[in-house]
Write an enzyme that holds these catalytic residues in place. Structure first.
Site, PDB file in Angstrom:
ATOM      1  N   LYS A 174      -3.344   3.790  -3.216  1.00 59.78           N
ATOM      2  CA  LYS A 174      -4.693   4.256  -3.514  1.00 59.78           C
ATOM      3  C   LYS A 174      -4.900   5.621  -2.880  1.00 59.78           C
ATOM      4  O   LYS A 174      -4.443   5.885  -1.777  1.00 59.78           O
ATOM      5  CB  LYS A 174      -5.746   3.281  -2.971  1.00 59.78           C
ATOM      6  CG  LYS A 174      -5.659   1.891  -3.560  1.00 59.78           C
ATOM      7  CD  LYS A 174      -6.627   0.944  -2.895  1.00 59.78           C
ATOM      8  CE  LYS A 174      -6.490  -0.461  -3.460  1.00 59.78           C
ATOM      9  NZ  LYS A 174      -7.356  -1.433  -2.768  1.00 59.78           N
ATOM     10  N   MET A 217     -11.223   6.404   7.565  1.00 57.11           N
ATOM     11  CA  MET A 217     -11.372   7.089   6.270  1.00 57.11           C
ATOM     12  C   MET A 217     -12.543   8.088   6.280  1.00 57.11           C
ATOM     13  O   MET A 217     -13.321   8.152   5.338  1.00 57.11           O
ATOM     14  CB  MET A 217     -11.579   6.055   5.152  1.00 57.11           C
ATOM     15  CG  MET A 217     -10.457   5.049   5.047  1.00 57.11           C
ATOM     16  SD  MET A 217     -10.830   3.664   3.942  1.00 57.11           S
ATOM     17  CE  MET A 217     -11.974   2.696   4.948  1.00 57.11           C
ATOM     18  N   ASP A 232       0.838  -1.196   0.000  1.00 57.15           N
ATOM     19  CA  ASP A 232       0.000   0.000   0.000  1.00 57.15           C
ATOM     20  C   ASP A 232       0.872   1.244   0.000  1.00 57.15           C
ATOM     21  O   ASP A 232       2.044   1.208   0.379  1.00 57.15           O
ATOM     22  CB  ASP A 232      -0.901   0.013   1.246  1.00 57.15           C
ATOM     23  CG  ASP A 232      -2.024  -1.010   1.183  1.00 57.15           C
ATOM     24  OD1 ASP A 232      -2.227  -1.590   0.102  1.00 57.15           O
ATOM     25  OD2 ASP A 232      -2.681  -1.214   2.219  1.00 57.15           O
TER      26      ASP A 232
END
Length: 265
Positions: free
Chosen positions: A64, A176, A43
């Site tokens: 991402k 998030m 990641d």
């Protein structure tokens, strides 16, 4: 944790939780797995010091960002499978824990569907690492007997049923959620959570420049804007927030406003 796989076997996948950020919070098993990797699929938020624990591995970033994935999930799955089929040991390195909002379940399904061996090494989740750093107990015998984890970027946020997850005697942890925090606050208050419920925002937990900020639920969106909070950050809603070391930004803001009014008098 004992490996379920032959450590000498080739052509396999190990999903590894990289923890909340600080390399010191990696598990011993995670470090061992990194040392065996031929290919490291990682990641974007994984600390470079963690990546450096696998100097022998070919690195592939699948970073991402909000609303923009460099590689779609199906592509990541296919990438992992393709490398394993060459006989490589592939370590899929994921922030926090692979099975808490890490899409680890999807990747395990894809590898198993291809008939390939896979192992999962758990990691310290971002929420647990952030809470520990801020001295914020997610449960407490006097204040909270339940804790729930939700994602603040899920599609159809307004349609998500969070009723009963936040309020007196409960703690809600939101991953998030920085970009959608005004909507989150409105949603929770609409569901009956008191506007003066304590809330904390834990930014860049366990990493240099980390911040732990607190305010009240009604001020969540404005505080995030005032303080210019950036992802990655965890939001915690619940009475336990008052026990933490997080800075009381609502009180600080109120004092500044009083001083400004005094100067104008």
């Amino acid at each position: 944790m004992a490996s379920l796989l032959d450590p000498q076997a080739r052509g396999r996948v190990i999903l590894v939780g990289a923890g909340p950020g600080d390399p010191g919070l990696l598990t011993v098993r995670a470090v061992e797995a990194l040392k065996t990797a031929d290919v490291l699929v990682h990641d974007g938020l994984v600390d470079p010091r963690v990546l450096d624990l696998a100097p022998q591995a070919h690195r592939i970033s699948v970073a991402k960002k909000r609303s923009k994935h460099s590689v779609p999930q199906d592509g990541i799955n296919a990438l992992i499978v393709a490398h394993v089929k060459t006989g490589a040991i592939v370590v899929r390195l994921k922030g926090g824990d692979p099975f808490i909002f890490g899409r680890g379940g999807e990747e395990v399904e894809a590898v198993r569907a291809a008939g390939l061996p896979v192992e999962v090494v758990p990691g310290v989740s971002s929420a647990l690492g952030a809470a520990a750093e801020a001295m914020l107990p997610l449960t407490h015998r006097d204040w909270s007997s339940a804790v729930s984890f939700v994602a603040g970027q899920c599609k159809g946020l307004s349609e998500q049923d969070w009723s009963g997850l936040a309020g007196k005697g409960r703690t809600l942890v939101i991953y998030m959620g920085v970009a959608t925090c005004p909507d989150i606050a409105e949603k929770l208050m609409g569901d009956g959570v008191a506007p003066d419920m304590p809330v904390a925002v834990l930014e860049r937990a366990t990493l240099p420049g980390s911040r732990a900020l607190r305010t009240l639920l009604a001020d969540l969106g404005p505080m995030v804007e005032r303080e210019d909070v950036k992802s990655p950050a965890i939001i915690v809603v619940g009475e336990v927030v008052a026990l933490s070391d997080a800075q009381d930004k609502l009180a600080n803001w109120a004092r500044k406003a009083e001083l400004m009014l005094g100067d104008d008098a």
